[in-house]
Design a protein around this motif. Structure first.
Motif, PDB file in Angstrom:
ATOM      1  N   ALA A   1       0.894  -1.151  -0.330  1.00 34.34           N
ATOM      2  CA  ALA A   1       0.165  -0.025   0.303  1.00 34.34           C
ATOM      3  C   ALA A   1       1.021   1.321   0.229  1.00 34.34           C
ATOM      4  O   ALA A   1       2.112   1.552   0.431  1.00 34.34           O
ATOM      5  CB  ALA A   1      -0.623   0.042   1.514  1.00 34.34           C
ATOM      6  N   LEU A   2       0.659   2.557  -0.394  1.00 37.36           N
ATOM      7  CA  LEU A   2       1.218   4.012  -0.100  1.00 37.36           C
ATOM      8  C   LEU A   2       0.482   3.926   1.148  1.00 37.36           C
ATOM      9  O   LEU A   2       0.194   3.601   1.838  1.00 37.36           O
ATOM     10  CB  LEU A   2       0.098   4.381  -1.009  1.00 37.36           C
ATOM     11  CG  LEU A   2       0.230   5.526  -1.025  1.00 37.36           C
ATOM     12  CD1 LEU A   2       2.004   5.986  -1.905  1.00 37.36           C
ATOM     13  CD2 LEU A   2      -0.518   6.647  -1.921  1.00 37.36           C
ATOM     14  N   SER A   3       2.572   4.705   1.839  1.00 37.55           N
ATOM     15  CA  SER A   3       2.480   5.368   3.060  1.00 37.55           C
ATOM     16  C   SER A   3       2.245   6.469   3.093  1.00 37.55           C
ATOM     17  O   SER A   3       3.222   6.873   2.410  1.00 37.55           O
ATOM     18  CB  SER A   3       3.915   4.271   3.491  1.00 37.55           C
ATOM     19  OG  SER A   3       4.423   4.857   4.157  1.00 37.55           O
ATOM     20  N   VAL A   4       1.555   7.057   3.887  1.00 35.17           N
ATOM     21  CA  VAL A   4       1.378   8.418   3.710  1.00 35.17           C
ATOM     22  C   VAL A   4       1.938   8.813   5.229  1.00 35.17           C
ATOM     23  O   VAL A   4       0.686   7.771   6.381  1.00 35.17           O
ATOM     24  CB  VAL A   4      -0.317   9.067   3.945  1.00 35.17           C
ATOM     25  CG1 VAL A   4      -0.586  10.621   3.575  1.00 35.17           C
ATOM     26  CG2 VAL A   4      -0.340   8.496   2.183  1.00 35.17           C
ATOM     27  N   ARG A   5       2.652   9.303   5.600  1.00 26.61           N
ATOM     28  CA  ARG A   5       2.601   9.525   7.337  1.00 26.61           C
ATOM     29  C   ARG A   5       1.852  11.509   7.325  1.00 26.61           C
ATOM     30  O   ARG A   5       2.039  12.941   6.963  1.00 26.61           O
ATOM     31  CB  ARG A   5       4.601  10.701   7.358  1.00 26.61           C
ATOM     32  CG  ARG A   5       4.766  10.541   8.312  1.00 26.61           C
ATOM     33  CD  ARG A   5       6.534   9.777   8.496  1.00 26.61           C
ATOM     34  NE  ARG A   5       6.457  10.932   9.751  1.00 26.61           N
ATOM     35  CZ  ARG A   5       7.894  11.392   9.528  1.00 26.61           C
ATOM     36  NH1 ARG A   5       7.594  12.451   8.939  1.00 26.61           N
ATOM     37  NH2 ARG A   5       7.743  12.531  11.238  1.00 26.61           N
ATOM     38  N   HIS A   6       1.121  11.207   8.432  1.00 26.84           N
ATOM     39  CA  HIS A   6       0.583  12.519   8.311  1.00 26.84           C
ATOM     40  C   HIS A   6       0.426  13.610   9.596  1.00 26.84           C
ATOM     41  O   HIS A   6      -0.068  12.884  10.794  1.00 26.84           O
ATOM     42  CB  HIS A   6      -1.065  11.952   9.102  1.00 26.84           C
ATOM     43  CG  HIS A   6      -2.737  12.906   9.121  1.00 26.84           C
ATOM     44  ND1 HIS A   6      -2.700  13.383  10.317  1.00 26.84           N
ATOM     45  CD2 HIS A   6      -2.707  13.320   8.019  1.00 26.84           C
ATOM     46  CE1 HIS A   6      -3.300  14.851  10.018  1.00 26.84           C
ATOM     47  NE2 HIS A   6      -3.831  13.825   8.985  1.00 26.84           N
ATOM     48  N   LEU A   7       1.458  14.181   9.254  1.00 25.59           N
ATOM     49  CA  LEU A   7       1.588  15.235  10.185  1.00 25.59           C
ATOM     50  C   LEU A   7       0.526  16.247  10.617  1.00 25.59           C
ATOM     51  O   LEU A   7      -0.130  16.904   9.616  1.00 25.59           O
ATOM     52  CB  LEU A   7       3.123  16.411   9.279  1.00 25.59           C
ATOM     53  CG  LEU A   7       3.928  15.363   9.161  1.00 25.59           C
ATOM     54  CD1 LEU A   7       5.620  15.983   8.508  1.00 25.59           C
ATOM     55  CD2 LEU A   7       4.630  14.179  10.161  1.00 25.59           C
ATOM     56  N   TRP A   8       0.564  16.814  11.712  1.00 22.99           N
ATOM     57  CA  TRP A   8      -0.125  17.131  12.702  1.00 22.99           C
ATOM     58  C   TRP A   8       0.636  18.515  13.769  1.00 22.99           C
ATOM     59  O   TRP A   8       0.328  19.538  14.569  1.00 22.99           O
ATOM     60  CB  TRP A   8      -1.282  16.993  13.791  1.00 22.99           C
ATOM     61  CG  TRP A   8      -0.729  15.472  14.214  1.00 22.99           C
ATOM     62  CD1 TRP A   8      -1.049  13.694  14.254  1.00 22.99           C
ATOM     63  CD2 TRP A   8       0.333  15.361  15.987  1.00 22.99           C
ATOM     64  NE1 TRP A   8      -0.305  13.697  14.798  1.00 22.99           N
ATOM     65  CE2 TRP A   8       0.397  14.230  16.083  1.00 22.99           C
ATOM     66  CE3 TRP A   8       0.583  16.555  15.971  1.00 22.99           C
ATOM     67  CZ2 TRP A   8       1.133  13.704  16.382  1.00 22.99           C
ATOM     68  CZ3 TRP A   8       1.347  16.910  16.987  1.00 22.99           C
ATOM     69  CH2 TRP A   8       1.880  15.126  17.540  1.00 22.99           C
ATOM     70  N   GLY A   9       1.875  18.257  13.723  1.00 22.22           N
ATOM     71  CA  GLY A   9       2.583  19.867  14.166  1.00 22.22           C
ATOM     72  C   GLY A   9       3.866  19.539  13.860  1.00 22.22           C
ATOM     73  O   GLY A   9       4.966  19.063  12.934  1.00 22.22           O
ATOM     74  N   ASN A  10       4.834  20.007  14.935  1.00 22.29           N
ATOM     75  CA  ASN A  10       6.310  20.147  14.679  1.00 22.29           C
ATOM     76  C   ASN A  10       6.786  18.709  14.413  1.00 22.29           C
ATOM     77  O   ASN A  10       6.521  17.363  14.991  1.00 22.29           O
ATOM     78  CB  ASN A  10       6.755  20.809  15.640  1.00 22.29           C
ATOM     79  CG  ASN A  10       6.884  22.057  15.395  1.00 22.29           C
ATOM     80  OD1 ASN A  10       6.384  22.701  14.553  1.00 22.29           O
ATOM     81  ND2 ASN A  10       6.758  22.485  17.085  1.00 22.29           N
TER      82      ASN A  10
END
Length: 141
Positions: A124-133
């Motif tokens: 699968a596609l790997s998506v890193r979901h950033l929400w801050g620093n």
């Protein structure tokens, strides 16, 4: 598309992903949330399907143990150690879920370090979901 959202064992990390997960679900995508049993009851209140993986993480106890070991000189205090321990605890179950459910993308919070492993295991596609620093992923941490 099938989208697997992976959150660390902290409710605050889970909450940051819910708007994206609900947006995907209302757009017609199949969504599942994978997390630690510690926050599965809170995650279930989001109204999205939740899969609890691994043993309870007990972040507070893990941080206390890490701080005590650092104070005793056994190691340098680094909170990333706790996130690595949690990732290790949920890795097998997460990989099994990814291989059986076959998501198109695995979206993981910056501390859910088993997320990219699951994505790789099922292609699968790997998506890193950033929400801050980006304190965990930065090489200079």
């Amino acid at each position: 598309m099938r989208l697997l959202f992976v959150t660390s064992a902290l409710a605050s990390h889970h909450f940051t992903m819910i708007p994206f997960a609900w947006s995907a679900a209302t757009a017609g995508h199949e969504v599942r949330i994978a997390t630690s049993p510690d926050i599965a009851p809170v995650a279930a209140k989001s109204g999205l399907p939740v899969v609890a993986l691994g043993p309870a993480a007990d972040f507070e106890a893990r941080h206390r143990d890490l701080a005590a070991r650092a104070e005793a000189g056994e190691l340098r205090y680094d909170p990333k150690i706790v996130f690595a321990q949690v990732a290790d605890a949920m890795a097998d179950g997460l990989v099994e879920l990814a291989r059986s459910w076959r998501p198109d993308a695995v979206i993981w919070d910056p501390a859910a370090l088993a997320g990219p492993l699951a994505a790789a295991a099922c292609g699968a596609l790997s998506v890193r979901h950033l929400w801050g620093n980006d304190k965990i992923g930065r090489a200079s941490c």
